[in-house]
Motif scaffolding. Structure first.
Motif, PDB file in Angstrom:
ATOM      1  N   VAL A  45      -6.404  24.586  -7.493  1.00 19.95           N
ATOM      2  CA  VAL A  45      -6.975  24.529  -8.688  1.00 19.95           C
ATOM      3  C   VAL A  45      -6.585  22.903  -9.200  1.00 19.95           C
ATOM      4  O   VAL A  45      -5.324  22.595  -9.537  1.00 19.95           O
ATOM      5  CB  VAL A  45      -6.928  25.430  -9.947  1.00 19.95           C
ATOM      6  N   THR A  46      -7.551  21.967  -9.330  1.00  9.79           N
ATOM      7  CA  THR A  46      -7.216  20.674  -9.996  1.00  9.79           C
ATOM      8  C   THR A  46      -8.249  20.079 -10.822  1.00  9.79           C
ATOM      9  O   THR A  46      -9.082  20.754 -11.027  1.00  9.79           O
ATOM     10  CB  THR A  46      -6.982  19.596  -8.690  1.00  9.79           C
ATOM     11  N   ILE A  47      -7.799  18.940 -11.569  1.00 10.40           N
ATOM     12  CA  ILE A  47      -8.698  18.385 -12.541  1.00 10.40           C
ATOM     13  C   ILE A  47      -9.835  17.605 -11.780  1.00 10.40           C
ATOM     14  O   ILE A  47      -9.278  16.685 -10.902  1.00 10.40           O
ATOM     15  CB  ILE A  47      -7.731  17.691 -13.403  1.00 10.40           C
ATOM     16  N   GLY A  48     -11.022  17.735 -12.329  1.00  8.69           N
ATOM     17  CA  GLY A  48     -12.095  16.811 -11.651  1.00  8.69           C
ATOM     18  C   GLY A  48     -12.416  15.860 -13.031  1.00  8.69           C
ATOM     19  O   GLY A  48     -11.642  15.521 -13.713  1.00  8.69           O
ATOM     20  N   GLN A  49     -13.581  15.338 -12.958  1.00  3.51           N
ATOM     21  CA  GLN A  49     -14.050  14.743 -14.026  1.00  3.51           C
ATOM     22  C   GLN A  49     -13.953  15.199 -15.375  1.00  3.51           C
ATOM     23  O   GLN A  49     -14.304  16.480 -15.609  1.00  3.51           O
ATOM     24  CB  GLN A  49     -15.540  14.092 -13.659  1.00  3.51           C
ATOM     25  N   ASP A  50     -13.953  14.476 -16.168  1.00  3.57           N
ATOM     26  CA  ASP A  50     -13.736  14.926 -17.652  1.00  3.57           C
ATOM     27  C   ASP A  50     -14.833  13.934 -18.511  1.00  3.57           C
ATOM     28  O   ASP A  50     -14.311  12.709 -18.838  1.00  3.57           O
ATOM     29  CB  ASP A  50     -12.130  14.659 -18.244  1.00  3.57           C
ATOM     30  N   PHE A  63     -12.739  16.780 -33.502  1.00  8.76           N
ATOM     31  CA  PHE A  63     -12.195  17.081 -32.157  1.00  8.76           C
ATOM     32  C   PHE A  63     -13.014  16.255 -30.968  1.00  8.76           C
ATOM     33  O   PHE A  63     -13.996  15.629 -31.344  1.00  8.76           O
ATOM     34  CB  PHE A  63     -12.608  18.506 -31.767  1.00  8.76           C
ATOM     35  N   VAL A  64     -12.431  16.144 -29.822  1.00  3.37           N
ATOM     36  CA  VAL A  64     -13.072  15.373 -28.842  1.00  3.37           C
ATOM     37  C   VAL A  64     -13.869  16.385 -27.860  1.00  3.37           C
ATOM     38  O   VAL A  64     -13.247  17.279 -27.357  1.00  3.37           O
ATOM     39  CB  VAL A  64     -11.894  14.724 -28.044  1.00  3.37           C
ATOM     40  N   ASP A  65     -15.066  16.296 -27.963  1.00  5.85           N
ATOM     41  CA  ASP A  65     -16.019  17.307 -27.004  1.00  5.85           C
ATOM     42  C   ASP A  65     -16.297  16.460 -25.787  1.00  5.85           C
ATOM     43  O   ASP A  65     -16.844  15.390 -25.552  1.00  5.85           O
ATOM     44  CB  ASP A  65     -17.335  17.823 -27.926  1.00  5.85           C
ATOM     45  N   SER A  66     -15.745  17.332 -24.729  1.00  6.34           N
ATOM     46  CA  SER A  66     -16.218  16.792 -23.465  1.00  6.34           C
ATOM     47  C   SER A  66     -16.520  18.214 -22.379  1.00  6.34           C
ATOM     48  O   SER A  66     -16.018  19.032 -22.689  1.00  6.34           O
ATOM     49  CB  SER A  66     -14.954  15.860 -22.975  1.00  6.34           C
ATOM     50  N   LEU A  67     -16.820  17.490 -21.299  1.00  6.68           N
ATOM     51  CA  LEU A  67     -17.167  18.517 -20.003  1.00  6.68           C
ATOM     52  C   LEU A  67     -16.192  18.284 -19.134  1.00  6.68           C
ATOM     53  O   LEU A  67     -16.244  17.218 -18.295  1.00  6.68           O
ATOM     54  CB  LEU A  67     -18.729  18.303 -19.800  1.00  6.68           C
ATOM     55  N   LEU A  68     -15.407  19.183 -19.223  1.00  8.13           N
ATOM     56  CA  LEU A  68     -14.014  18.932 -18.085  1.00  8.13           C
ATOM     57  C   LEU A  68     -14.546  19.930 -16.649  1.00  8.13           C
ATOM     58  O   LEU A  68     -14.851  20.844 -16.771  1.00  8.13           O
ATOM     59  CB  LEU A  68     -12.760  19.708 -18.601  1.00  8.13           C
ATOM     60  N   GLU A  69     -14.303  19.100 -15.524  1.00  7.39           N
ATOM     61  CA  GLU A  69     -14.688  19.831 -14.330  1.00  7.39           C
ATOM     62  C   GLU A  69     -13.521  20.410 -13.749  1.00  7.39           C
ATOM     63  O   GLU A  69     -12.459  19.412 -13.579  1.00  7.39           O
ATOM     64  CB  GLU A  69     -15.518  18.798 -13.320  1.00  7.39           C
ATOM     65  N   LEU A  70     -13.678  21.433 -13.182  1.00  8.17           N
ATOM     66  CA  LEU A  70     -12.316  21.713 -12.462  1.00  8.17           C
ATOM     67  C   LEU A  70     -12.444  21.885 -11.150  1.00  8.17           C
ATOM     68  O   LEU A  70     -13.605  22.633 -10.875  1.00  8.17           O
ATOM     69  CB  LEU A  70     -11.854  23.331 -12.908  1.00  8.17           C
ATOM     70  N   VAL A  71     -11.735  21.645 -10.106  1.00  2.00           N
ATOM     71  CA  VAL A  71     -12.069  21.351  -8.747  1.00  2.00           C
ATOM     72  C   VAL A  71     -11.304  22.635  -8.107  1.00  2.00           C
ATOM     73  O   VAL A  71     -10.269  22.600  -8.126  1.00  2.00           O
ATOM     74  CB  VAL A  71     -11.721  19.989  -7.864  1.00  2.00           C
ATOM     75  N   VAL A  72     -12.081  23.811  -7.595  1.00  2.00           N
ATOM     76  CA  VAL A  72     -11.273  24.880  -7.180  1.00  2.00           C
ATOM     77  C   VAL A  72     -11.505  24.920  -5.619  1.00  2.00           C
ATOM     78  O   VAL A  72     -12.593  24.993  -5.088  1.00  2.00           O
ATOM     79  CB  VAL A  72     -11.694  26.401  -7.658  1.00  2.00           C
ATOM     80  N   THR A  73     -10.378  24.542  -4.736  1.00  2.00           N
ATOM     81  CA  THR A  73     -10.514  24.481  -3.444  1.00  2.00           C
ATOM     82  C   THR A  73     -10.164  25.876  -2.774  1.00  2.00           C
ATOM     83  O   THR A  73      -8.901  26.226  -3.030  1.00  2.00           O
ATOM     84  CB  THR A  73      -9.666  23.424  -2.879  1.00  2.00           C
ATOM     85  N   VAL A  74     -10.980  26.475  -2.001  1.00  2.00           N
ATOM     86  CA  VAL A  74     -10.602  27.533  -1.131  1.00  2.00           C
ATOM     87  C   VAL A  74     -10.316  27.382   0.258  1.00  2.00           C
ATOM     88  O   VAL A  74     -10.974  26.589   0.930  1.00  2.00           O
ATOM     89  CB  VAL A  74     -11.569  28.731  -1.401  1.00  2.00           C
ATOM     90  N   ALA A  75      -9.431  27.692   0.827  1.00  2.00           N
ATOM     91  CA  ALA A  75      -9.006  27.544   2.382  1.00  2.00           C
ATOM     92  C   ALA A  75      -8.434  28.813   3.023  1.00  2.00           C
ATOM     93  O   ALA A  75      -7.709  29.559   2.313  1.00  2.00           O
ATOM     94  CB  ALA A  75      -7.876  26.338   2.490  1.00  2.00           C
TER      95      ALA A  75
END
Length: 134
Positions: A45-50, A63-75
């Motif tokens: 699990v890593t941080i993507g675009q915010d 508050f700061v409203d944003s859309l945080l993308e998490l990158v979930v890599t499966v191997a």
């Protein structure tokens, strides 16, 4: 700690507690996962675009409203490409179920409003000796 790190830590903890995944869950470690070191199957699990929710940026000074993308890599690794893709789809299903089940704020009520599915990239099979890694 930055709120994005708090969110990643919570998701790693939630996924690591899911025994159906059947492998380790790492934070910020997709590129160095190794079949040779017997680390697969694995999830990272890593941080993507915010990005701001509004094109105008912050819409509430409280508050700061944003859309945080998490990158979930499966191997994963299997004896054939077909078997590797089948295992990959099983792992993706387990991760999806775990992420979308229960509290959608993942216990972070002050910083997470909701969790949404954002799609997936196409699998990339790679030959690794006599097996296939995806």
């Amino acid at each position: 700690m930055h709120r994005a790190e708090q969110i990643v830590d919570a998701i790693v903890t939630i996924l690591a507690a899911d025994a159906t995944i059947g492998g380790p869950v790492f934070k910020h470690r997709a590129l160095s996962l190794s079949a040779e070191d017997q680390e697969l199957p694995a999830v990272s699990v890593t941080i993507g675009q915010d990005a701001p929710l509004s094109e105008y940026g912050v819409t509430n000074v409280a508050f700061v409203d944003s859309l945080l993308e998490l990158v979930v890599t499966v191997a994963c690794e299997a004896d054939s490409e077909s078997a590797a893709i089948t295992e990959l789809m099983r792992l993706r299903s387990e991760v999806h179920r775990t992420m979308m089940a229960g509290q959608r704020d993942h216990g972070l009520t002050t910083i997470v409003i909701d969790t949404r599915y954002g799609g997936a990239d196409a699998p990339v099979p790679v030959e690794a000796g006599k097996s296939t890694v995806v």
